[in-house]
Design an enzyme around this catalytic site. Structure first.
Site, PDB file in Angstrom:
ATOM      1  N   GLU A 192       0.836  -1.213   0.000  1.00  0.00           N
ATOM      2  CA  GLU A 192       0.000   0.000   0.000  1.00  0.00           C
ATOM      3  C   GLU A 192       0.870   1.261   0.000  1.00  0.00           C
ATOM      4  O   GLU A 192       0.714   2.158   0.836  1.00  0.00           O
ATOM      5  CB  GLU A 192      -0.945  -0.008   1.204  1.00  0.00           C
ATOM      6  CG  GLU A 192      -1.905  -1.194   1.175  1.00  0.00           C
ATOM      7  CD  GLU A 192      -3.057  -1.047   2.138  1.00  0.00           C
ATOM      8  OE1 GLU A 192      -2.885  -0.406   3.186  1.00  0.00           O
ATOM      9  OE2 GLU A 192      -4.134  -1.572   1.842  1.00  0.00           O
ATOM     10  N   GLU A 384      -5.533  -8.213  -1.153  1.00  0.00           N
ATOM     11  CA  GLU A 384      -6.229  -8.032   0.124  1.00  0.00           C
ATOM     12  C   GLU A 384      -7.693  -7.721  -0.142  1.00  0.00           C
ATOM     13  O   GLU A 384      -7.989  -6.880  -0.993  1.00  0.00           O
ATOM     14  CB  GLU A 384      -5.640  -6.873   0.953  1.00  0.00           C
ATOM     15  CG  GLU A 384      -4.269  -7.123   1.494  1.00  0.00           C
ATOM     16  CD  GLU A 384      -3.776  -5.994   2.355  1.00  0.00           C
ATOM     17  OE1 GLU A 384      -4.601  -5.244   2.913  1.00  0.00           O
ATOM     18  OE2 GLU A 384      -2.547  -5.831   2.443  1.00  0.00           O
TER      19      GLU A 384
HETATM   20  C1  BGP Z   1      -4.345  -2.785   4.884  1.00  0.00           C
HETATM   21  C2  BGP Z   1      -3.053  -3.471   5.258  1.00  0.00           C
HETATM   22  C3  BGP Z   1      -3.171  -4.771   5.924  1.00  0.00           C
HETATM   23  C4  BGP Z   1      -4.452  -4.964   6.724  1.00  0.00           C
HETATM   24  C5  BGP Z   1      -5.668  -4.318   6.125  1.00  0.00           C
HETATM   25  C6  BGP Z   1      -6.838  -4.241   7.067  1.00  0.00           C
HETATM   26  O1  BGP Z   1      -4.156  -1.444   5.076  1.00  0.00           O
HETATM   27  O2  BGP Z   1      -2.266  -3.674   4.083  1.00  0.00           O
HETATM   28  O3  BGP Z   1      -1.994  -4.925   6.675  1.00  0.00           O
HETATM   29  O4  BGP Z   1      -4.262  -4.700   8.034  1.00  0.00           O
HETATM   30  O5  BGP Z   1      -5.446  -3.041   5.642  1.00  0.00           O
HETATM   31  O6  BGP Z   1      -6.675  -3.083   7.862  1.00  0.00           O
HETATM   32  P1  BGP Z   1      -6.944  -3.201   9.436  1.00  0.00           P
HETATM   33  O7  BGP Z   1      -6.067  -4.297   9.890  1.00  0.00           O
HETATM   34  O8  BGP Z   1      -6.598  -1.881   9.987  1.00  0.00           O
HETATM   35  O9  BGP Z   1      -8.413  -3.544   9.566  1.00  0.00           O
END
Ligand code: BGP
Length: 486
Positions: A192, A384
């Protein structure tokens, strides 16, 4: 008569799988010679709508370094993949995964980041992980930096703000490309990368409390160094393992104009550009004009070495990967913002939201896939996607997560539509496939996985694993190559 065969569904070699990240999952934070990382100095959030990721100061970092416990730093413990990787990979294989998106912790390989020789114990750990995956025929997709870098580089030179970090990073990439040559076919550089514009969690740059224009100057300078490091890694990989592929990774923030008012449409286009700047640079190989205007108007001057632009042009990525969770609404006159962590823009009256305020928009995924394919014409991979929820483990060790099955089914349906639209989508790794620590709040209770892990927000629990209803559902999806979604 013009006739072209229209795809009917998922390609037979579609890469179904799941995703995790070392900083949220491995644990073993001070074992095997590993150094402390930027992820391990961020305290857990006091409330779930607060984004604590970047709120660090030099003082809070020193306090964290002095703290030898994981009490206030849940990412130090993760959910113990470091010791349980064989058990977890067996669960991945039981679901039938073709691929597993993971990350290597840079500080396991170079604890401080600036050493000249790697930490052999760190390399051995990933040797063992890849051997376990090979036992089941699961293809690793490996992120080189997933929201973490050695904290030493931040303390010593403010992380990616300093150009010397390029050389340190590319010593790390060369080391792992050579060590795991032929065992990893898909590499991703920065997780990201576009959220580097939000600060510390992605770049390791401390700028808390500084004037906004100074912050943006520092962040885009640090991001430029990451662009160059990504291109150098691409050059290295082409020389070391020409059969392997390297990709970029962005958080796709699909947004819509609040109304057909051209001012709202233009406002949404500007938000979109903040996303697509990163894919433009790494796929097209140069800074786009609209960003040059943004820099000029915000007094941002990127310091470049003479050959930077040539290396960006010569070494662009092979494929484009992204995370997709939600969509947002952009107004030219924003009067309210989204409630959840990371969620931006205005609420969308046509969509429902997760408990953390993330608006659920499966059709938005089809829109995003078509837009990215149309703009770049290189293979796409969703690395993701998923829904964070407070899952409940029943007395008999079950988790009835119908809401997760509904979320995933609706998004996979739209992926299939996009493939029939002609999009070259090569894979899908559901986020947080084994419960792990949330990125934005460091909560455990924001669960994403097909597998429940017995641990609470304070680190209490057995760490035992339990198969959720979605585990068995996803096994069917993969076995039917995306045809049986019921
Ligand atoms: C993205 C990241 C992941 C993951 C996901 C969910 O930003 O790449 O690492 O964490 O989001 O976010 P969160 O864990 O804050 O719900």
């Amino acid at each position: 008569m013009y006739s072209k065969t229209i795809p009917k569904g998922f390609p037979k070699d579609f890469l179904w799988g799941g995703a995790t990240a070392a900083n949220q999952y491995e644990g073993g934070w001070n074992e095997g010679g590993k150094g402390l990382t930027t992820a391990e100095v961020v305290r857990k959030a006091d409330n779930r709508l607060e984004m604590t990721l970047g709120q660090v100061t030099e003082a809070s970092i020193q306090e964290a370094i002095a703290d030898t416990t994981d009490t206030n730093y849940p990412k130090r413990r993760g959910t113990d993949f470091y010791h349980r990787y064989k058990e977890d990979i067996a669960l991945m294989a039981e679901m039938g995964w073709k691929t597993y998106r993971m990350s290597i912790a840079w500080a396991r390989i170079f604890p401080n980041g600036d050493e000249t020789e790697p930490n052999e114990e760190g390399l051995k750990f990933y040797d063992a992980v890849f051997s376990e995956l090979e036992k089941y025929g699961i293809e690793p997709v490996v992120t080189l930096s997933h929201y973490e870098s050695p904290i030493h580089l931040t303390v010593e030179r403010n992380g990616w703000l300093d150009r010397r970090t390029i050389e340190d990073f590319n010593r790390y990439t060369k080391t792992v490309f050579e060590r795991f040559n032929g065992r990893v076919k898909y590499w991703l550089t920065f997780n990201e990368i576009n959220t580097g514009a939000w600060g510390f969690h992605e770049t390791g740059v401390v700028d808390t409390g500084m004037p906004y224009e100074d912050q943006m100057q520092m962040r885009y300078q640090a991001l430029h160094h990451q662009f160059v490091a990504s291109s150098i890694a691409t050059k290295q990989l082409r020389q070391i393992d020409p059969s392997a592929k390297i990709g970029l990774m962005i958080a796709r923030m699909q947004t819509y104009p609040d109304t057909p008012n051209p001012l709202d449409v233009r406002a949404a286009q500007v938000v979109d550009d903040e996303n697509l700047f990163f894919t433009d640079v790494q796929v097209r190989g140069e800074y786009p004009e609209y960003m040059n205007r943004y820099f000029a108007e915000h007094h941002i001057e990127i310091d470049m070495a003479d050959d930077d632009q040539q290396i960006l042009k010569d070494y662009t990525v092979d494929f484009l990967t992204f995370s997709y969770y939600m969509s947002t609404v952009t107004s030219a006159t924003p009067d309210e913002n989204g409630a959840g962590n990371f969620s931006l823009g205005k609420p969308n009256p046509y969509l429902t939201a997760s408990d953390w305020g993330w608006q659920i928009d499966p059709v938005g995924l089809r829109i995003t896939l078509n837009e990215l394919w149309d703009r770049y014409r290189i293979p796409l991979m969703i690395v993701e996607n998923g829904i964070g929820a407070e899952d409940v483990l029943t007395e008999d060790g079950k988790v009835h997560d119908d809401y997760r099955i509904d979320y995933l089914r609706s998004h996979i349906e739209q992926m299939k539509e996009a493939i029939i639209d002609g999009v070259d989508l090569i894979g899908y790794t559901m986020w947080g496939a084994i419960d792990l620590i949330s990125a934005s709040t460091s909560e455990m209770s924001k669960r994403y996985g097909f597998v429940y892990v017995d641990q609470d927000d304070d680190g209490n629990g057995t760490l035992d694993r339990f198969r959720k209803d979605s585990f068995f559902w996803y096994k069917k999806v993969i076995a039917s190559n995306g045809e049986d979604l019921q």
